[in-house]
Design a protein around this motif. Sequence first.
Motif, PDB file in Angstrom:
ATOM      1  N   THR A 214      18.244 -69.579 -26.333  1.00 30.47           N
ATOM      2  CA  THR A 214      17.461 -69.933 -25.182  1.00 30.47           C
ATOM      3  C   THR A 214      18.397 -69.684 -24.106  1.00 30.47           C
ATOM      4  OG1 THR A 214      17.864 -72.246 -25.057  1.00 30.47           O
ATOM      5  CG2 THR A 214      15.871 -71.207 -26.423  1.00 30.47           C
ATOM      6  N   GLN A 215      17.827 -69.495 -22.715  1.00 32.25           N
ATOM      7  CA  GLN A 215      18.601 -69.400 -21.484  1.00 32.25           C
ATOM      8  C   GLN A 215      19.387 -70.667 -21.187  1.00 32.25           C
ATOM      9  OE1 GLN A 215      16.220 -67.974 -18.381  1.00 32.25           O
ATOM     10  NE2 GLN A 215      16.114 -65.708 -19.300  1.00 32.25           N
TER      11      GLN A 215
ATOM     12  N   GLU B  92      17.748 -65.195 -24.857  1.00 31.97           N
ATOM     13  CA  GLU B  92      18.604 -64.263 -24.534  1.00 31.97           C
ATOM     14  C   GLU B  92      18.840 -63.330 -25.589  1.00 31.97           C
ATOM     15  OE1 GLU B  92      22.390 -66.372 -23.789  1.00 31.97           O
ATOM     16  OE2 GLU B  92      21.707 -67.164 -22.030  1.00 31.97           O
TER      17      GLU B  92
ATOM     18  N   ILE C 294      10.027 -58.081 -23.910  1.00 28.30           N
ATOM     19  CA  ILE C 294       9.688 -58.353 -22.599  1.00 28.30           C
ATOM     20  C   ILE C 294       9.212 -59.770 -22.649  1.00 28.30           C
ATOM     21  CG2 ILE C 294       8.001 -57.830 -20.603  1.00 28.30           C
ATOM     22  CD1 ILE C 294       8.656 -54.772 -21.093  1.00 28.30           C
ATOM     23  N   VAL C 295       8.192 -59.980 -23.685  1.00 29.33           N
ATOM     24  CA  VAL C 295       7.663 -61.442 -23.792  1.00 29.33           C
ATOM     25  C   VAL C 295       8.586 -62.498 -24.152  1.00 29.33           C
ATOM     26  CG1 VAL C 295       6.016 -62.773 -25.234  1.00 29.33           C
ATOM     27  CG2 VAL C 295       5.258 -60.342 -24.372  1.00 29.33           C
ATOM     28  N   SER C 296       9.512 -62.144 -24.853  1.00 24.80           N
ATOM     29  CA  SER C 296      10.636 -62.987 -25.465  1.00 24.80           C
ATOM     30  C   SER C 296      11.367 -63.454 -24.281  1.00 24.80           C
ATOM     31  CB  SER C 296      11.356 -62.450 -26.600  1.00 24.80           C
ATOM     32  OG  SER C 296      10.663 -62.182 -27.791  1.00 24.80           O
ATOM     33  N   ILE C 297      11.706 -62.510 -23.378  1.00 31.33           N
ATOM     34  CA  ILE C 297      12.693 -62.937 -22.132  1.00 31.33           C
ATOM     35  C   ILE C 297      11.614 -63.675 -21.202  1.00 31.33           C
ATOM     36  CG2 ILE C 297      13.979 -61.900 -20.554  1.00 31.33           C
ATOM     37  CD1 ILE C 297      14.740 -59.525 -22.364  1.00 31.33           C
ATOM     38  N   THR C 298      10.602 -63.099 -20.695  1.00 27.77           N
ATOM     39  CA  THR C 298       9.923 -63.763 -19.652  1.00 27.77           C
ATOM     40  C   THR C 298       9.014 -64.882 -19.905  1.00 27.77           C
ATOM     41  OG1 THR C 298       7.955 -62.221 -20.246  1.00 27.77           O
ATOM     42  CG2 THR C 298       9.649 -61.370 -18.310  1.00 27.77           C
ATOM     43  N   LEU C 299       8.543 -65.092 -21.019  1.00 26.73           N
ATOM     44  CA  LEU C 299       7.696 -66.225 -21.244  1.00 26.73           C
ATOM     45  C   LEU C 299       8.453 -67.256 -22.200  1.00 26.73           C
ATOM     46  CD1 LEU C 299       4.423 -64.612 -22.695  1.00 26.73           C
ATOM     47  CD2 LEU C 299       5.039 -65.394 -20.127  1.00 26.73           C
TER      48      LEU C 299
ATOM     49  N   SER D  27      11.833 -67.281 -22.564  1.00 22.41           N
ATOM     50  CA  SER D  27      13.231 -67.416 -21.897  1.00 22.41           C
ATOM     51  C   SER D  27      14.489 -67.439 -23.014  1.00 22.41           C
ATOM     52  CB  SER D  27      13.503 -69.026 -21.441  1.00 22.41           C
ATOM     53  OG  SER D  27      12.640 -69.146 -20.331  1.00 22.41           O
TER      54      SER D  27
END
Length: 472
Positions: free
Chosen positions: A159-160, A56, A47-52, A54
């Motif tokens: 990254t995104q 993939e 969750i932290v990797s995706i939200t903070l 960014s």
Amino acid sequence: MSDSAQGLIEHQPTPTAPDILRGRWVRLRTLVALRWAAVFGQIAAIIVSITLFSLEINIGLAAVAIGLAVIANLVSITVFPKNARLNERNAIAMLLFDTLQLAFMVFLTGGLHNPFMVLIVAPVTVAATALSTRATVIVGSVAIAATTAVADFNIPLHTQGGETLVMPDVFVFGIWVAVVTSIGFLGLYTRRISSELQSMSEALLATQMALSREQKLTDLGGVVAAAAHELGTPLATIKLVASELVDELDANADLRDDATLIGQQADRCRDILQSMGRAGKDDMLMKSVPLVTLVEEAAEPHANRGKTLEIAVVSKLNDPSDEPIVARRPEVIHGLRNLIQNAVDYAATTVWIEIDWTPDDIKLRIIDDGRGYPPQLIGWIGDPFIRGRKSQQDKGQRREYKGMGLGLFIAKTLLERTGATLSFANGTEPYTGRPHPREKSGAIAQVLWLRDDDGIEQAPAKGGLGENLLFG
């Protein structure tokens, strides 16, 4: 509970205290709790990797990996009792599952480029703490293999914005070396500490059993003495009546013989009870004795083992009227008895027990004429389960003992509990490794008590040791 699970539990041997102390049994609840912590940690990291940050991440495969851990936990807590203990094979299987599950998660998130790769050390540490060396090697080997595999085969982190997060090859190699080194070092270090703690626990358990046995024997002596006292009157009555019957049955030889036999058997019962009760009189000698008497009691079981025991007060300055009165405690007797036994076991012909006291301390020295302590082991004497390579000369002696230092550990532990300080040395320098019959050239064990309030000395009662106390 399913039939298969019930059968698995029933076929597991019941754990005993030594089994648990040796680390062959692990509570299922402990491993389940650790796995739940890993599951929630992995979810939080994603969750932290995706939200903070960014990043993939393949959510589908990550969910599969985490879901497997959740399912394994749910099955464990549903099928097995909450207090179930795993044998070593089952514990290894659970730790290997955790290792491979973590390796799969790291494979999905960049391999060694993921700093959470260091967590693969955790299952190895658990195995080293709770299981055997063999189990630790198995889990550690799988962890090293998994670390090596994800170093070359992994899904890179993106990254995104499409940027690939990679570290230089030298850093990747450094992380691999660090993780492998940590697995080996922490596994070895933790296993070593765990083995020492387990050995100490087993040795302390043996010490407690020995002390408990000594206390029970002392208590039994008191019970026997009480029985002898209480039965004395009825036996005397039986003897008196039997004697009167013998005088009145002169005309009937058969009845007179029966009455005589009754009197004889009453005398026999009296003698047996007196013999059994000699060591169990409830008097002040059960609580405090002169120092020399205490040493003689400790040495008594080894007096007829083919070696000469010489007990003497060595200093001519010691006044016999000033002989210390010491507490007759089971740990003191058992501890001294173990030291004397060790000396008798290895002596060639003679064991000397030297007693000395000053206004400041009480000192005992137990010396034999055997080969002495191996110099490389003197610093380890008093530690439990000392193992060493035996020479051909040693292998033929003391077959009835394992020779692992447990007896000296018990003696040292018990005597130190009474405030004693123990030291060990050899009577000859340099060490020859050969006995010198009738010479004080072998092993020396010294026991020293300070004459203070924390020692074993007791102030004598006025008028001597005190009057005997009646039972009842």
